[in-house]
Design a protein around this motif. Sequence first.
Motif, PDB file in Angstrom:
ATOM      1  N   SER A  56       0.704  -1.290   0.067  1.00 51.49           N
ATOM      2  CA  SER A  56       0.084  -0.079  -0.040  1.00 51.49           C
ATOM      3  C   SER A  56       1.019   1.271  -0.107  1.00 51.49           C
ATOM      4  O   SER A  56       2.071   1.270   0.709  1.00 51.49           O
ATOM      5  N   GLY A  57       0.632   2.170  -0.966  1.00 54.27           N
ATOM      6  CA  GLY A  57       1.511   3.205  -0.935  1.00 54.27           C
ATOM      7  C   GLY A  57       2.544   3.290  -1.934  1.00 54.27           C
ATOM      8  O   GLY A  57       2.855   4.301  -2.341  1.00 54.27           O
ATOM      9  N   LYS A  58       2.700   2.144  -2.526  1.00 56.19           N
ATOM     10  CA  LYS A  58       3.811   2.310  -3.632  1.00 56.19           C
ATOM     11  C   LYS A  58       3.007   1.857  -4.878  1.00 56.19           C
ATOM     12  O   LYS A  58       1.898   1.271  -4.839  1.00 56.19           O
ATOM     13  N   ALA A  59       3.569   2.426  -5.924  1.00 60.51           N
ATOM     14  CA  ALA A  59       3.031   2.465  -7.299  1.00 60.51           C
ATOM     15  C   ALA A  59       3.883   1.282  -8.331  1.00 60.51           C
ATOM     16  O   ALA A  59       3.890   1.591  -9.422  1.00 60.51           O
ATOM     17  N   VAL A  60       4.254   0.152  -7.675  1.00 62.79           N
ATOM     18  CA  VAL A  60       4.712  -0.958  -8.200  1.00 62.79           C
ATOM     19  C   VAL A  60       3.610  -1.616  -8.978  1.00 62.79           C
ATOM     20  O   VAL A  60       2.415  -1.937  -8.776  1.00 62.79           O
ATOM     21  N   SER A  61       3.860  -1.910 -10.262  1.00 64.65           N
ATOM     22  CA  SER A  61       3.101  -2.381 -11.402  1.00 64.65           C
ATOM     23  C   SER A  61       3.223  -3.991 -11.638  1.00 64.65           C
ATOM     24  O   SER A  61       4.233  -4.321 -11.700  1.00 64.65           O
TER      25      SER A  61
END
Length: 356
Positions: free
Chosen positions: A217-222
């Motif tokens: 949560s909070g990370k923009a890892v795809s």
Amino acid sequence: MKMPMSDARMDLCREELMQAFPWPTIMLDQEGFVVAVSRPLPGVTISPVQGRQHLGDLLPAYWAAVGEAGPGPCERFRDVARAVDGRWLHERLWMSALRDGMLLFVEDRSEQMTTSQAELQRDRLASLGFMVAGVCHEISNPLTAVQSMMQMLLGRADVSAEALQKGLRIVSENVRRVMDISRRMVDFSRVGDEPRVPFEIDASIIEAIVLLRQGLSGKAVSVEHFPELGALVLGNSGQLQEVIYNILINAAHAVGEAGRIFVTTAQTGDRRVLVRISDTGPGIPEEVLPRIFEPFFTTRPSGQGTGLGLAIAYEFVREHGGELRAYNNPNGGATFEIDLPAHSARTQHERQSEQA
């Protein structure tokens, strides 16, 4: 001129023939209803004289195995596991097609499976033996930090509330690390009796991706997943989900705040299932690659991770008859490959396609 055999005489011959087989035998008609059974089976009552009983209602696992086998003479057995009286019964179902139905021979393989579980337990304990030195080292570091902090706090009468809180936080973090190492070791050493069953590896991949996203949560890892329909393996889905999750979490840490992870499933021509997990991170340093699956080896900062995730993942894949590999991509990033034997059963999708 020979007279035709009467129905009663044919029934008697059929019963004598089925009783001659060393394993319990079930005769089915073309629709899957039970015509005869040679002897009782554990956990189920089969009595053709009480009316028409369908195998799918009595023993769904058997009926599924019959459907997976399909027509033709090849691969005429399936391994089945079912719970009976609180324990797992492991059976091999041999199938022989008749002109107007099918014969099923039920071989009880529970004893062989028990022996296999004992061998697996022995191998796990042997692996733990090699880890002992690393365990002692990894546990001694946080315990030393705890001891030093406690001595400092106990040796001073004027400890401020802020210093006390900081000291207790350090103690808590190091105790948590020791408990984490202990838990991972205990989980790895314990071999459960869960049966190995056929399942689609992409189901485990999806569950692992869900767990990863919950923890990021909070990370923009795809994370992009490219499944392959019907990529079946035989094994413990929970263990392979843990393997995939451990690789995904390492990839997520490698790519940083806004990287990309690609998960691809493929079936190869040599009856293997290949799961490839690639990322857009900096890759694995060449001096680290040979040690990537060593217990307690980690490139993450001290206190972050136990260094056991990939080591345990490697053991789980090996126990499934597979291989876990890691390498750097030519254009950057790293790739982990999980190479597993494919299960021979055909999927429901394939059976429906044949019937269409």
